[in-house]
Scaffold this motif. Sequence first.
Motif, PDB file in Angstrom:
ATOM      1  N   ASP A  32       0.857  -1.184   0.000  1.00 27.73           N
ATOM      2  CA  ASP A  32       0.000   0.000   0.000  1.00 27.73           C
ATOM      3  C   ASP A  32       0.895   1.236   0.000  1.00 27.73           C
ATOM      4  OD1 ASP A  32      -1.961   1.897   0.231  1.00 27.73           O
ATOM      5  OD2 ASP A  32      -3.115   0.786   1.734  1.00 27.73           O
ATOM      6  N   GLN A  33       1.391   1.558  -1.194  1.00 28.03           N
ATOM      7  CA  GLN A  33       2.348   2.659  -1.341  1.00 28.03           C
ATOM      8  C   GLN A  33       1.774   3.985  -0.842  1.00 28.03           C
ATOM      9  OE1 GLN A  33       5.248   1.659  -2.299  1.00 28.03           O
ATOM     10  NE2 GLN A  33       4.867  -0.193  -3.492  1.00 28.03           N
ATOM     11  N   ALA A  34       0.510   4.248  -1.203  1.00 23.17           N
ATOM     12  CA  ALA A  34      -0.113   5.518  -0.821  1.00 23.17           C
ATOM     13  C   ALA A  34      -0.244   5.637   0.693  1.00 23.17           C
ATOM     14  CB  ALA A  34      -1.482   5.648  -1.491  1.00 23.17           C
ATOM     15  N   ALA A  64      11.906  12.098  -4.147  1.00 26.54           N
ATOM     16  CA  ALA A  64      11.113  11.083  -4.852  1.00 26.54           C
ATOM     17  C   ALA A  64      12.012  10.141  -5.631  1.00 26.54           C
ATOM     18  CB  ALA A  64      10.126  11.758  -5.797  1.00 26.54           C
ATOM     19  N   GLY A  65      11.454   8.978  -5.966  1.00 29.09           N
ATOM     20  CA  GLY A  65      12.134   8.047  -6.855  1.00 29.09           C
ATOM     21  C   GLY A  65      11.952   8.471  -8.301  1.00 29.09           C
ATOM     22  N   PRO A  66      12.466   7.699  -9.247  1.00 31.87           N
ATOM     23  CA  PRO A  66      12.383   8.065 -10.669  1.00 31.87           C
ATOM     24  C   PRO A  66      10.933   8.218 -11.136  1.00 31.87           C
ATOM     25  CG  PRO A  66      13.862   6.197 -10.326  1.00 31.87           C
ATOM     26  CD  PRO A  66      13.155   6.411  -9.040  1.00 31.87           C
ATOM     27  N   GLN A  67      10.722   9.105 -12.076  1.00 36.22           N
ATOM     28  CA  GLN A  67       9.374   9.388 -12.549  1.00 36.22           C
ATOM     29  C   GLN A  67       8.779   8.244 -13.362  1.00 36.22           C
ATOM     30  OE1 GLN A  67       8.672  13.635 -13.775  1.00 36.22           O
ATOM     31  NE2 GLN A  67      10.896  13.794 -13.574  1.00 36.22           N
ATOM     32  N   ASP A  68       9.607   7.286 -13.798  1.00 35.81           N
ATOM     33  CA  ASP A  68       9.081   6.157 -14.562  1.00 35.81           C
ATOM     34  C   ASP A  68       8.809   4.945 -13.679  1.00 35.81           C
ATOM     35  OD1 ASP A  68      11.636   5.360 -13.969  1.00 35.81           O
ATOM     36  OD2 ASP A  68      12.199   4.838 -16.015  1.00 35.81           O
ATOM     37  N   SER A  69       8.779   5.142 -12.348  1.00 34.75           N
ATOM     38  CA  SER A  69       8.533   4.051 -11.413  1.00 34.75           C
ATOM     39  C   SER A  69       7.126   4.156 -10.847  1.00 34.75           C
ATOM     40  CB  SER A  69       9.555   4.099 -10.271  1.00 34.75           C
ATOM     41  OG  SER A  69       9.130   3.310  -9.186  1.00 34.75           O
ATOM     42  N   HIS A  83       4.877   9.703  -4.308  1.00 31.18           N
ATOM     43  CA  HIS A  83       4.905  11.140  -4.582  1.00 31.18           C
ATOM     44  C   HIS A  83       3.503  11.737  -4.509  1.00 31.18           C
ATOM     45  CE1 HIS A  83       5.572  14.393  -7.925  1.00 31.18           C
ATOM     46  NE2 HIS A  83       5.327  14.943  -6.763  1.00 31.18           N
ATOM     47  N   ALA A  84       2.547  11.095  -5.181  1.00 33.65           N
ATOM     48  CA  ALA A  84       1.176  11.618  -5.217  1.00 33.65           C
ATOM     49  C   ALA A  84       0.557  11.635  -3.825  1.00 33.65           C
ATOM     50  CB  ALA A  84       0.328  10.791  -6.178  1.00 33.65           C
ATOM     51  N   SER A  85       0.805  10.610  -3.020  1.00 37.19           N
ATOM     52  CA  SER A  85       0.224  10.548  -1.690  1.00 37.19           C
ATOM     53  C   SER A  85       0.844  11.588  -0.763  1.00 37.19           C
ATOM     54  CB  SER A  85       0.421   9.150  -1.106  1.00 37.19           C
ATOM     55  OG  SER A  85      -0.153   9.046   0.166  1.00 37.19           O
TER      56      SER A  85
END
Length: 359
Positions: free
Chosen positions: A175-177, A199-204, A211-213
């Motif tokens: 549950d990443q978020a 944040a980690g890479p944008q393609d992950s 990032h969004a959470s």
Amino acid sequence: MTAVDDGSRAGRGRGHGAPSMADVARLAGVSPQTVSRVANNRTNVEDATRERVLSAMRALGYQPNSAARALATGRFGTIGVISFTLSRYGNVRTLDGIATAARAAGFSINLVGITAPTHQEFRDAFTRLSTQAVDGVVIIESEVLDMRTLRLPPGVPVVLSDGYGGHSYPVVDSDQAAGARLATEHLLDLGHPTVWHVAGPQDSNSARHRHASWRRTLERAGRQVPRVLFGDWTAGSGHLIGGYLAGRPEVSAVFAANDQMALGVIRALHEAGRAVPGDVSVVGFDDMPESAYFWPGLTSIRQDFDRNGQLCVDILLEQIRTRAEAPGETHLVPVELVVRGSSGPWHGRPGRGTLPESS
């Protein structure tokens, strides 16, 4: 039931070539049919008898023939795994969880690694596994790959770990978020005006969810959202970003998207003379075993990779058993905040420093 044997039925014993099923049966004191049930992972065998047969197999060096077993059961006893990057901690831990769960279920794994997450490379990897007689495939999809546009050959069960199935395949993920929310709220509850994010890479996929959470948590709390800083999961990228953060007096709390980047941030803060957590609190994500031995010990979000791997295998084996596709649902594995010495209360005053740059 016809016994599955991988040797001739006469003249094969210890010292006379490969041991046969009859040899195992004689040593264990059971029938060849019972040995066949154990070899084919049938459930209608008592535990004590199963262990006696397995001990005899080990003593004789007996290896069930996979082709014969497939004829008897309709299964090959092998799970294919495709992973895009094996150098990352989360992928390796997930693979370990899958391998452990598969072994407990009587299956082996066949691993194919991919360096470039393109549709063509993925199709090639899937085709290779399909021709190597696997019962199903788990895809550890740490990179963003639109599974909706990728047509896979029918008939092979698929489960995604850390990815997006596009309602076509079942997905298992931490549950990443929730983890990012717990990390951010922890720092806000300690009184910090806002939380910066490495944040980690944008393609992950994982990095995007975290990032969004983080952003949503700050917005719901009515806090300023600083400019997000992107790393590449390595301690080196965290160290580089940490040097930038150390030079900004308004930075009092940092949430890094994994523990390795958090380690780099802490090193840069120490080098700049900023105490952790006296001046800056730091929280990571993953809770690697080494994180408890950072200085100070790292507050982190613990992922249950063993549970992730077990759930992937459980869902895949259910598809194999029923010969029916599983619905494209997402199964979230809970995470946990582990508080250690790297996070502490904010000692500043309202208005201290300048406002952070908004992202």
